[in-house]
Scaffold this motif. Structure first.
Motif, PDB file in Angstrom:
ATOM      1  N   ILE A   1     116.789 114.744  98.083  1.00  0.00           N
ATOM      2  CA  ILE A   1     116.887 116.009  97.358  1.00  0.00           C
ATOM      3  C   ILE A   1     117.886 115.824  96.219  1.00  0.00           C
ATOM      4  O   ILE A   1     119.019 115.385  96.444  1.00  0.00           O
ATOM      5  N   ILE A   2     117.469 116.153  95.006  1.00  0.00           N
ATOM      6  CA  ILE A   2     118.324 116.036  93.829  1.00  0.00           C
ATOM      7  C   ILE A   2     118.422 117.404  93.175  1.00  0.00           C
ATOM      8  O   ILE A   2     117.419 117.970  92.734  1.00  0.00           O
TER       9      ILE A   2
ATOM     10  N   GLY B   1     126.713 114.071  92.241  1.00  0.00           N
ATOM     11  CA  GLY B   1     126.216 113.528  93.505  1.00  0.00           C
ATOM     12  C   GLY B   1     124.766 113.118  93.459  1.00  0.00           C
ATOM     13  O   GLY B   1     124.319 112.298  94.267  1.00  0.00           O
ATOM     14  N   GLY B   2     123.999 113.677  92.515  1.00  0.00           N
ATOM     15  CA  GLY B   2     122.617 113.252  92.367  1.00  0.00           C
ATOM     16  C   GLY B   2     122.523 111.801  91.954  1.00  0.00           C
ATOM     17  O   GLY B   2     121.679 111.050  92.460  1.00  0.00           O
ATOM     18  N   ALA B   3     123.398 111.372  91.040  1.00  0.00           N
ATOM     19  CA  ALA B   3     123.417 109.968  90.622  1.00  0.00           C
ATOM     20  C   ALA B   3     123.819 109.068  91.776  1.00  0.00           C
ATOM     21  O   ALA B   3     123.286 107.965  91.947  1.00  0.00           O
ATOM     22  N   VAL B   4     124.771 109.532  92.585  1.00  0.00           N
ATOM     23  CA  VAL B   4     125.212 108.768  93.759  1.00  0.00           C
ATOM     24  C   VAL B   4     124.075 108.660  94.771  1.00  0.00           C
ATOM     25  O   VAL B   4     123.808 107.591  95.326  1.00  0.00           O
ATOM     26  N   ALA B   5     123.389 109.778  95.000  1.00  0.00           N
ATOM     27  CA  ALA B   5     122.287 109.796  95.962  1.00  0.00           C
ATOM     28  C   ALA B   5     121.132 108.904  95.522  1.00  0.00           C
ATOM     29  O   ALA B   5     120.542 108.183  96.336  1.00  0.00           O
ATOM     30  N   ILE B   6     120.806 108.942  94.243  1.00  0.00           N
ATOM     31  CA  ILE B   6     119.701 108.131  93.741  1.00  0.00           C
ATOM     32  C   ILE B   6     120.018 106.645  93.878  1.00  0.00           C
ATOM     33  O   ILE B   6     119.173 105.850  94.300  1.00  0.00           O
ATOM     34  N   ASP B   7     121.233 106.260  93.530  1.00  0.00           N
ATOM     35  CA  ASP B   7     121.601 104.852  93.681  1.00  0.00           C
ATOM     36  C   ASP B   7     121.496 104.420  95.135  1.00  0.00           C
ATOM     37  O   ASP B   7     120.963 103.346  95.427  1.00  0.00           O
ATOM     38  N   LEU B   8     121.981 105.249  96.061  1.00  0.00           N
ATOM     39  CA  LEU B   8     121.898 104.901  97.481  1.00  0.00           C
ATOM     40  C   LEU B   8     120.449 104.762  97.925  1.00  0.00           C
ATOM     41  O   LEU B   8     120.097 103.826  98.658  1.00  0.00           O
TER      42      LEU B   8
ATOM     43  N   LEU C   1     121.497 115.966 106.883  1.00  0.00           N
ATOM     44  CA  LEU C   1     121.615 115.860 105.436  1.00  0.00           C
ATOM     45  C   LEU C   1     122.866 115.040 105.117  1.00  0.00           C
ATOM     46  O   LEU C   1     123.965 115.398 105.546  1.00  0.00           O
ATOM     47  N   VAL C   2     122.712 113.954 104.383  1.00  0.00           N
ATOM     48  CA  VAL C   2     123.854 113.196 103.878  1.00  0.00           C
ATOM     49  C   VAL C   2     124.106 113.727 102.471  1.00  0.00           C
ATOM     50  O   VAL C   2     123.359 113.428 101.546  1.00  0.00           O
ATOM     51  N   PHE C   3     125.156 114.526 102.325  1.00  0.00           N
ATOM     52  CA  PHE C   3     125.362 115.339 101.127  1.00  0.00           C
ATOM     53  C   PHE C   3     126.405 114.707 100.214  1.00  0.00           C
ATOM     54  O   PHE C   3     127.515 114.379 100.652  1.00  0.00           O
TER      55      PHE C   3
ATOM     56  N   GLU D   1     114.881 107.828 109.837  1.00  0.00           N
ATOM     57  CA  GLU D   1     113.814 108.823 109.695  1.00  0.00           C
ATOM     58  C   GLU D   1     114.299 110.256 109.949  1.00  0.00           C
ATOM     59  O   GLU D   1     113.549 111.208 109.741  1.00  0.00           O
ATOM     60  N   ARG D   2     115.549 110.428 110.405  1.00  0.00           N
ATOM     61  CA  ARG D   2     116.134 111.769 110.549  1.00  0.00           C
ATOM     62  C   ARG D   2     117.122 112.091 109.433  1.00  0.00           C
ATOM     63  O   ARG D   2     117.688 113.187 109.402  1.00  0.00           O
ATOM     64  N   LEU D   3     117.316 111.171 108.498  1.00  0.00           N
ATOM     65  CA  LEU D   3     118.310 111.345 107.446  1.00  0.00           C
ATOM     66  C   LEU D   3     117.656 111.718 106.118  1.00  0.00           C
ATOM     67  O   LEU D   3     116.738 111.044 105.651  1.00  0.00           O
ATOM     68  N   VAL D   4     118.146 112.789 105.515  1.00  0.00           N
ATOM     69  CA  VAL D   4     117.720 113.208 104.175  1.00  0.00           C
ATOM     70  C   VAL D   4     118.939 113.135 103.269  1.00  0.00           C
ATOM     71  O   VAL D   4     119.973 113.748 103.551  1.00  0.00           O
ATOM     72  N   ILE D   5     118.844 112.392 102.188  1.00  0.00           N
ATOM     73  CA  ILE D   5     119.939 112.274 101.226  1.00  0.00           C
ATOM     74  C   ILE D   5     119.848 113.432 100.236  1.00  0.00           C
ATOM     75  O   ILE D   5     118.787 113.710  99.686  1.00  0.00           O
ATOM     76  N   PHE D   6     120.978 114.106 100.017  1.00  0.00           N
ATOM     77  CA  PHE D   6     121.028 115.301  99.166  1.00  0.00           C
ATOM     78  C   PHE D   6     122.178 115.119  98.171  1.00  0.00           C
ATOM     79  O   PHE D   6     123.334 115.016  98.565  1.00  0.00           O
TER      80      PHE D   6
END
Length: 214
Positions: free
Chosen positions: A112-113, A95-102, A17-19, A85-90
């Motif tokens: 995951i948001i 952090g949701g805005a950061v994750a979505i942009d990435l 998980l990249v959190f 394929e092993r990485l899930v962005i959370f």
């Protein structure tokens, strides 16, 4: 500055998980959650402190947040050699805005948001309706980006969230492209989703991660 959390009994095939954390505090304030995610999901968790937060140098800015996220992804994939394929962005809250942009520029196994918003102007409108949106420079415009993300997505929110209105989080979900799912944590304040959600919350996360990371 970042932490890489892994289980003692973990394996080299564990999902990662990249959190991306919320606005308040620093990494130490998320320690219990990070350990719980690793143990209950069976994953490694990589979290970075944004520039100007905790022990990270610099000062925060919208563009800086997005650059930090890309640096975190490069570290995980290039330096640590974890395949996408092993990485899930959370991403939680800010952090949701950061994750979505990435996620618009990379190809994770899933996204995951949690307890996040459509945009800063929408947040300002919910809390300070008398402030003209044209005066707000920070945008963090997630709602204009989420539709372009093709990986599986899990959205988590509570109607009891006193910081980010449920309606904004659910609008993000509605705007997103398939495949997507929504999980509501009943009765949880903004910083209480894991505490109030309990075992069912962690099982929802684990089920999603198991599904997207083969």
């Amino acid at each position: 500055h970042g932490w890489w959390v892994r289980r003692e009994e973990g394996s080299v095939d564990d999902p990662v998980l990249v959190f991306f954390h919320g606005n308040a505090g620093n990494l130490s304030h998320r320690a219990d959650l990070l350990v719980a995610l690793a143990r209950r999901i069976g994953a490694e968790v990589f979290v970075v402190g944004y520039r100007g937060y905790g022990r990270s140098d610099g000062g925060p800015s919208e563009e800086g947040l997005f650059l930090d996220a890309r640096a975190a992804w490069r570290f995980a994939t290039d330096e640590r050699g974890v395949p996408a394929e092993r990485l899930v962005i959370f991403g939680k809250s800010l952090g949701g805005a950061v994750a979505i942009d990435l996620a618009t520029s990379v190809s994770p196994a899933g996204l995951i948001i949690e307890s996040s918003f459509t945009s800063i102007p929408d947040m300002a409108g919910a809390h300070y309706p008398f402030v003209p949106k044209a005066l707000i420079r920070t945008r963090l415009d997630s709602v204009s980006k989420i539709g372009s993300i093709g990986c599986p997505k899990l959205f988590i929110h509570s109607k009891a969230d006193e910081v980010v209105p449920y309606a904004l989080g659910h609008r993000l979900y509605e705007t997103a492209a398939d495949p997507k799912s929504f999980y509501e944590v009943v009765g949880a304040g903004h910083n209480e989703t894991s505490l109030v959600g309990g075992e069912a919350y962690f099982e929802a996360l684990a089920g999603f991660v198991r599904k997207v990371v083969r």
